[in-house]
Motif scaffolding. Structure first.
Motif, PDB file in Angstrom:
ATOM      1  N   SER A 150       6.021   2.265   1.009  1.00  9.82           N
ATOM      2  CA  SER A 150       4.801   1.472   0.876  1.00  9.82           C
ATOM      3  C   SER A 150       4.720   0.656   2.161  1.00  9.82           C
ATOM      4  O   SER A 150       5.750   0.356   2.774  1.00  9.82           O
ATOM      5  N   ASP A 199       0.872  -1.156   0.000  1.00  9.62           N
ATOM      6  CA  ASP A 199       0.000   0.000   0.000  1.00  9.62           C
ATOM      7  C   ASP A 199       0.918   1.218   0.000  1.00  9.62           C
ATOM      8  O   ASP A 199       1.621   1.470   0.969  1.00  9.62           O
ATOM      9  N   SER A 200       0.960   1.916  -1.118  1.00  5.67           N
ATOM     10  CA  SER A 200       1.944   2.986  -1.280  1.00  5.67           C
ATOM     11  C   SER A 200       1.427   4.324  -0.776  1.00  5.67           C
ATOM     12  O   SER A 200       0.234   4.613  -0.842  1.00  5.67           O
ATOM     13  N   HIS A 247       3.605   3.194  -6.343  1.00  2.00           N
ATOM     14  CA  HIS A 247       2.156   3.426  -6.309  1.00  2.00           C
ATOM     15  C   HIS A 247       1.456   2.736  -7.469  1.00  2.00           C
ATOM     16  O   HIS A 247       0.257   2.450  -7.403  1.00  2.00           O
ATOM     17  N   ASN A 300       0.053  -0.534  -6.202  1.00  2.00           N
ATOM     18  CA  ASN A 300      -0.829  -0.489  -5.033  1.00  2.00           C
ATOM     19  C   ASN A 300      -1.780  -1.679  -5.020  1.00  2.00           C
ATOM     20  O   ASN A 300      -2.452  -1.941  -6.012  1.00  2.00           O
TER      21      ASN A 300
END
Lengths: 217, 253
Positions: free
Chosen positions: A176, A132-133, A141, A144
């Motif tokens: 992240s 989870d960035s 990202h 994600n």
């Protein structure tokens, strides 16, 4: 050409094979003086943090890595090569004060700590977990919610980062996060540094895609 | 989110994937690299290669197979079957295997696990345990392909393997293996709760519900199957979607 640093911390074969698979020529480098020749540098590694620091220092590779990163070389740390970028690790260390724990390369703010198995959590974490960035510009990202392969007993703790907001090491740093018993920093992007706790070279198509994107940056 | 793993097992004979029931009537089922790629494409989380080659040229053929798989398939894989020495570990890991599983040799020489774990890290060492339910309800460990009973209870041996330095347990129930009537849930739960390292359950997979049961009631971290996937009776993508719909965290790719 990509340099894969060989400092006798685990098998670097899979990392070489993964880059060869995406047609990015890579070779192992043991001599710190030769690091200058490469545009892309990978610090892999599996094993114990204190031994890894010793092995880097013995070869003067710690200084060489820092210099090349300072010059702006595209850098990738994998697994132990990620943990080494932080300030310290409590691996093989029985004290409680981070200041006296085994020092890392100190390129990132944070400390490496052991997962607590007392709560019934299986340690090491072995398997696939999602990331989870916190960024919306870099490479991470774009992944994600995607899954990567993790094998580790220690994790990067960056929970006190806010207190060191003015610390130059924390600027432009995007982590992240991943859940395993607790939320830990599973990868980072900071300027020309990208590093991850997981193994992109063992994370199937997403892992290969991440390596491809890293080479291009 | 941390996920449960689905692992196909491939039997390898003289460098080829073979399909057979109880090692009889082996049919050539193709090239290991192509099979591994196909499994990767359907979402297998890892692979296990079990070398059943019974000839003296065994080792070299397997090393070449491992080398080829590692060059083209980028998910973790374990190699097992007749591992006896540290040299076997070294050669297979160098060729590109991520983990090596050891079964009979670990019982005969437990220090092999410790030595391998110290040299390569616990994450490389998988203790494979074949267990069978006795008349008194206890589960005992068998070696030599299930021919010889040992004096070890399954949970005790699993705990011992963890202490010796194993990073994972691959637990096969000899009673359910090949039956397609479901995993041995009692055994799996007992072993999984006895250790603090991941347990891969094997033996008995037949339906989606079997996977669901072993990953929930059985407390397994991963489930392995061979023939079910080989014979396309169950597709891994469909299996994982069904498990996800039942609330199990799996990697959908």
């Amino acid at each position: 050409m990509i340099a894969i640093i060989d400092y006798e911390m685990g098998n670097i074969g899979s990392v070489l094979k993964a880059f060869s698979y995406i047609n990015c020529p890579a070779e192992e480098v043991t001599d710190p003086d030769k690091l200058k020749k490469y545009d892309n540098i990978v610090l892999p590694g599996v094993g114990a943090f204190p031994k890894a620091m010793d092995n880097l220092k013995k070869r003067n590779m710690d200084q060489a890595v820092k210099e090349e990163i300072k010059k702006g070389k595209n850098f990738l740390g994998i697994c132990l090569g990620y943990q080494l970028l932080f300030e310290s690790s409590e691996e093989d260390f029985s004290g409680t004060d981070d200041k006296t724990a085994v020092k890392g390369l100190c390129l990132l703010s944070g400390h490496v700590r052991k997962f607590n198995s007392e709560s019934g959590l299986k340690v090491p974490q072995i398997g696939w977990n999602s990331i989870d960035s916190t960024d919306n510009t870099g490479i991470l990202h774009q992944f994600n919610g995607r899954y990567f392969y993790f094998v580790h007993s220690y994790y990067a703790d960056v929970t006190n980062l806010n207190s060191t907001k003015n610390d130059v090491k924390s600027l432009n740093t995007y982590f992240s996060f991943t859940e395993y018993g607790k939320r830990f920093a599973s990868a980072v992007e900071k300027d020309n540094i990208m590093a991850c706790q997981f193994h992109p070279e063992k994370s199937g198509d997403d892992g290969i895609e991440l390596l491809r994107k890293w080479v291009k940056t | 989110m941390y996920t449960k793993r689905i692992i196909p097992c491939l039997d390898i004979n003289k460098g080829r994937v073979v399909k057979g029931i109880n090692f009889l009537d082996l049919v050539d089922a193709g090239d290991p690299v192509e099979t591994a790629k196909a499994y990767n494409a359907t979402g297998a989380d890892e692979l296990v290669f079990l070398d059943i080659t019974a000839s003296y040229e065994k080792r070299d053929i397997m090393l070449s197979t491992v080398e080829k798989v590692a060059s083209e398939v980028f998910i973790p894989f374990t190699v097992g079957g007749g591992i006896r020495t540290i040299d076997d570990f070294t050669a297979l890991l160098r060729a590109g295997a991520d983990k090596v599983s050891v079964n009979t040799a670990a019982i005969l020489n437990p220090s092999l696990i410790t030595k391998a774990s110290e040299m390569f890290g616990a994450q490389c060492v998988v203790a494979a345990i074949d267990a069978k339910k006795e008349k008194d309800g206890s589960y005992m460990v068998y070696i030599n392909g299930g021919r010889d009973k040992t004096s070890w209870h399954a949970a005790d041996w699993a705990r011992k393997c963890e202490k010796l330095g194993a990073g994972e347990i691959l637990l096969t129930s000899m009673d359910t293996d090949g039956t397609k009537k479901g995993f041995e849930l009692t055994l799996t739960k007992m072993v999984s709760e006895s250790v603090n390292i991941p347990v891969i359950a094997s033996g008995g997979a037949g339906r989606i519900e079997d996977f669901y049961d072993v990953l929930t009631k059985g407390h397994a971290d991963a489930a392995l199957a061979a023939s079910l996937f080989h014979f396309h009776e169950l597709d891994i993508t469909e299996l994982k979607k069904a498990l996800r719909d039942k609330g199990i965290s799996v990697r959908i790719h």
